[in-house]
Design an enzyme around this catalytic site. Structure first.
Site, PDB file in Angstrom:
ATOM      1  N   CYS A 156     -40.699  87.282 -19.879  1.00 31.35           N
ATOM      2  CA  CYS A 156     -40.211  86.076 -20.459  1.00 31.35           C
ATOM      3  C   CYS A 156     -40.909  84.899 -19.687  1.00 31.35           C
ATOM      4  O   CYS A 156     -41.401  83.976 -20.434  1.00 31.35           O
ATOM      5  CB  CYS A 156     -38.573  85.875 -20.549  1.00 31.35           C
ATOM      6  N   HIS A 194     -35.426  79.556 -19.365  1.00 34.23           N
ATOM      7  CA  HIS A 194     -36.068  79.500 -17.977  1.00 34.23           C
ATOM      8  C   HIS A 194     -36.770  78.189 -17.798  1.00 34.23           C
ATOM      9  O   HIS A 194     -37.533  77.728 -18.849  1.00 34.23           O
ATOM     10  CB  HIS A 194     -37.030  80.792 -17.880  1.00 34.23           C
TER      11      HIS A 194
END
Ligand code: A2P
Length: 329
Positions: A126, A234
């Protein structure tokens, strides 16, 4: 398309179903799989109930595409069995990412590495996906020499148990620990196992996967991965040293033109990317675009994305869409 989803009950698996529905991906038959614990349970997809089956049953069904998000061990155990029967495997785990024969794909950057024979396809980590999307056009135009990365990663990247740990701590409930420490009101520089070289596995994913996707093994990369008590996405502070000089407005223009990237860069008015705002979106948000005056040709970016979407599910479905659009499947 007959689609199998391995890990349908997991955090990423559930978002994959949502993204397939939202994009009206042409699914004629849907085969959800999870561990033996979940087999027989039902879940809803495209307005109909589907029974969760075992992976063995899904292999025998010879689906067109098998989306995997059930951890590296499950991928290592079953991906080849699907591929040998002609199924395209799009794998969200780390199992195949460093295999030179397996394409590691962010479709906007390197879809050209896919063909009818690449039956196992790796979906990158990711934090790598959201970073390479804005970096790719900058690398092409100016050449990236070195990256210094610090990440601020959401608990959703660790899975259901980690989200539960954060929620338990916030509710004052004692429960199972996904991390070695409390995560609420805390942060720790620890993502994945510690390796002999002093880095963590998550940090080395940023190093190795970025080089592979950008097809540039010469880029110098160092990273510190930090887990923070956030659930929406994130964030990454990325310091970039380029081979060639640039004008900061050219970088901004380049990012504005990059498909999948949204520039949010008006710091005077408190506008910069944040995970709370990125959550639920498919784009990668970039801000704090500024020159690093400490080196020649230095640039700083702040990059945020929903790690379950562009960082995992959306990217995987985009790969499936590319196979479909190019008649590879
Ligand atoms: P289950 O719910 O039956 O445990 P997460 O990463 O969010 O924790 O999700 C992991 C996913 O992988 C879940 O859907 C989980 O199913 C699935 N899974 C775990 N082990 C296996 C296995 N051996 N075979 C198939 N699916 C598995």
């Amino acid at each position: 398309m007959v689609i199998a989803l391995i890990g349908a009950t997991g955090l990423v698996g559930r978002v994959m179903m949502k993204v397939l529905e939202e994009r009206r991906f042409p699914v004629s038959s849907f085969i959800p799989c999870a561990s033996a614990r979940s087999a027989g349970r039902k879940l809803e997809f495209n307005g109909a109930e589907h029974t969760i089956v075992t992976v063995e049953e899904a292999i025998e069904a010879r689906p067109d595409i098998a989306l995997f998000s059930a951890g590296a061990a499950t991928s290592r155990q079953y991906a080849r069995s699907f591929a040998e029967r002609g199924t395209f495997v799009i794998d969200n785990s780390s199992a195949w990412r460093n295999d030179p024969s397996v394409p590691l794909v962010v479709p906007e950057v390197n879809a050209h590495t896919l063909n009818a024979n690449t039956k196992i396809i790796a979906n990158p980590n990711c934090s790598t996906i959201q970073m390479v999307l804005p970096l790719a056009p900058i690398h092409k135009r100016y050449g990236i020499r070195r990256l210094v990365i610090a990440t601020y990663q959401s608990v959703t990247g660790t899975g259901v148990k980690a989200v539960q740990q954060l929620e338990n701590e916030r509710a004052g409930i004692k429960g199972e620990m996904a991390y070695p420490h409390p995560i609420d009101l805390n942060c720790f520089p620890h993502g994945g196992d510690f390796l002999e070289n002093g880095y963590t596995a998550e940090e080395m994913k940023l190093v190795n996967e970025t080089r592979k996707i950008l097809d540039s093994p010469e880029i110098q990369i160092t990273a510190t991965v930090v887990r923070i008590p956030v659930a929406g996405g994130h964030s990454e502070a990325v310091n970039i040293e380029l081979d060639n000089d640039f004008h900061i407005d050219e970088i901004r223009q380049l990012l504005h033109k990059t498909p999948g990237v949204v520039v949010q860069d008006d710091p005077i008015n408190n506008i910069y990317p944040m995970p709370k705002q990125a959550a639920g979106h498919d784009e990668v948000f970039v801000g704090r675009i500024r020159r690093d005056h400490s080196v020649n040709f230095g640039l700083d970016l702040w990059i945020v994305a929903d790690n379950l979407r562009k960082g995992a599910a959306t990217n995987a479905i985009q790969i499936a869409q590319h196979l479909l659009d190019n008649k590879l499947v």
